[in-house]
Design an enzyme around this catalytic site. Structure first.
Site, mmCIF file in Angstrom:
data_model
loop_
_atom_site.group_PDB
_atom_site.id
_atom_site.type_symbol
_atom_site.label_atom_id
_atom_site.label_comp_id
_atom_site.label_asym_id
_atom_site.label_seq_id
_atom_site.Cartn_x
_atom_site.Cartn_y
_atom_site.Cartn_z
ATOM 1 N N HIS A 1 0.866 -1.181 0.000
ATOM 2 C CA HIS A 1 0.000 0.000 0.000
ATOM 3 C C HIS A 1 0.901 1.230 0.000
ATOM 4 O O HIS A 1 2.127 1.102 0.078
ATOM 5 C CB HIS A 1 -0.975 -0.008 1.180
ATOM 6 N N ASP B 1 5.487 5.279 4.983
ATOM 7 C CA ASP B 1 6.544 4.478 5.615
ATOM 8 C C ASP B 1 6.902 3.249 4.772
ATOM 9 O O ASP B 1 7.997 2.703 4.908
ATOM 10 C CB ASP B 1 6.182 4.067 7.055
ATOM 11 N N HIS C 1 -7.128 -2.432 6.071
ATOM 12 C CA HIS C 1 -6.323 -1.322 6.591
ATOM 13 C C HIS C 1 -7.062 -0.005 6.351
ATOM 14 O O HIS C 1 -6.452 1.028 6.123
ATOM 15 C CB HIS C 1 -4.962 -1.344 5.887
ATOM 16 N N ASP D 1 0.170 -4.027 5.867
ATOM 17 C CA ASP D 1 -0.476 -3.434 7.046
ATOM 18 C C ASP D 1 -1.949 -3.815 7.046
ATOM 19 O O ASP D 1 -2.662 -3.590 6.063
ATOM 20 C CB ASP D 1 -0.373 -1.902 6.997
HETATM 21 ZN ZN LIG Z 1 2.968 0.944 7.973
HETATM 22 ZN ZN LIG Z 2 -0.167 1.481 6.589
#
Ligand SMILES: [Zn+2]
Ligand SMILES: [Zn+2]
Length: 313
Positions: free
Chosen positions: A62, A66, A159, A182
């Site tokens: 995604h 980060d 998520h 995530d």
């Molecule tokens: Zn993350």
């Molecule tokens: Zn994330």
């Protein structure tokens, strides 16, 4: 022949000197798949003995920053060095939607650098080889190595409010590796993990720290990540042989804090092999096999994990 799974980064947006941004490298023979490219991925890959031109593909789970902050560095460095290797643009595999535009912007941010390098050595501007797929509600193949031996399936995960978030299942002749991306603990990853040898899953101590984060922004952040206790229950139900925790929220900085992660997952009922991830931790498949080079594995690090007992129980 073996397959290795190396954590190139186990961190989160909070900066850490010990943990690069999220990323996992799965290697089988000359097929090298990098899943996500968070902060300092290129440095960790270099430590693992892999250069950008060796990557068969970059898979994105995604577009949270980060997970993608080193994508430009990977793609651009591959372009800068292409006169040495000639492997061409970096193949990028991601859910269709925002990814093509993100990649285009990431590459054009270096427009001036491109202009002056093209006056010098490079013959054409940088690009990536995009493999964009429709977000799959059930596991669907999204990539296969040219040799045919390594296949990748994706499925959407949970998520929200990020809609285009996926987990990946990578099958090699040595076994099956799942990378959750995530997500909350969800049925999609449970189904994706059935029969897998190693599941690399994000982990958040949501229930253990619930009273400390109540009423703070962290309560909201924790709500779309995988609670460690629930994760232990899911992994046990599915029969995961080896669970590797990554994307650790909060970062464990002492043996006691690592043990707290383990205790959470065991409290959920998990009885299989459990590793709390650290950067460059490497798992080798099939369980118990020595790395292909007979040495220390691609990480060259003390964190190499093997499962001489075959894993579970
Ligand atoms: Zn993350
Ligand atoms: Zn994330």
């Amino acid at each position: 022949m073996t397959t290795t799974v190396t954590l190139t980064g186990t961190g989160v947006p909070f900066p850490s000197a010990e943990r690069a941004g999220p990323g996992v490298l799965v290697s089988h023979d000359d097929v090298h798949l990098q899943i996500d490219a968070g902060r300092s991925t290129l440095m960790r890959l270099t430590a693992a003995g892999i250069s950008p031109h060796q990557l068969s593909a970059l898979l994105l789970t995604h577009l949270h920053s980060d997970h993608v902050s080193d994508v430009a560095d990977l793609a651009h460095t591959r372009w800068v060095q292409d006169h040495l290797h000639g492997t061409g643009p970096l193949p990028v595999v991601a859910a269709d939607g925002h990814a093509p535009d993100f990649l285009r912007r990431a590459l054009t941010a270096n427009a001036y650098d491109v202009e002056v390098r093209m006056q010098h050595v490079q013959k054409a501007p940088p690009e990536v080889d995009g493999h964009w797929f429709a977000l799959p509600d059930t596991p669907a193949e999204v990539w296969r190595s040219p040799c045919g031996r390594v296949g990748v399936q994706a499925v959407r995960v949970r998520h929200e409010p990020v809609e285009q978030a996926v987990g990946y299942r990578i099958t090699t002749p040595d076994g099956v590796v799942v990378v959750s991306g995530d997500t909350r603990v969800c049925e999609e990853v449970a189904a994706l993990s059935a029969g897998a040898d190693v599941v690399v899953h994000e982990a958040c101590r949501s229930s253990a720290l619930a009273e400390f984060v109540e009423g703070t922004p962290f309560e909201t952040i924790f709500s779309y990540h995988a609670d460690t206790v629930e994760l232990g229950a899911m992994a046990e139900r599915v029969g995961v042989p080896h669970l590797v925790l990554t994307h650790l929220i909060p970062e464990p900085t002492s043996p006691d804090q690592v043990a707290a992660y383990e205790a959470d997952v065991r409290r959920g009922g998990f009885r299989g092999r459990l590793s709390v991830g650290h950067d460059l931790l490497t798992v080798t498949l099939p369980a118990g096999a020595a790395p292909a080079d007979g040495g220390t594995g691609p990480s060259g690090a003390s964190g190499r994990v093997t499962a001489p007992d075959g894993g579970r129980r």
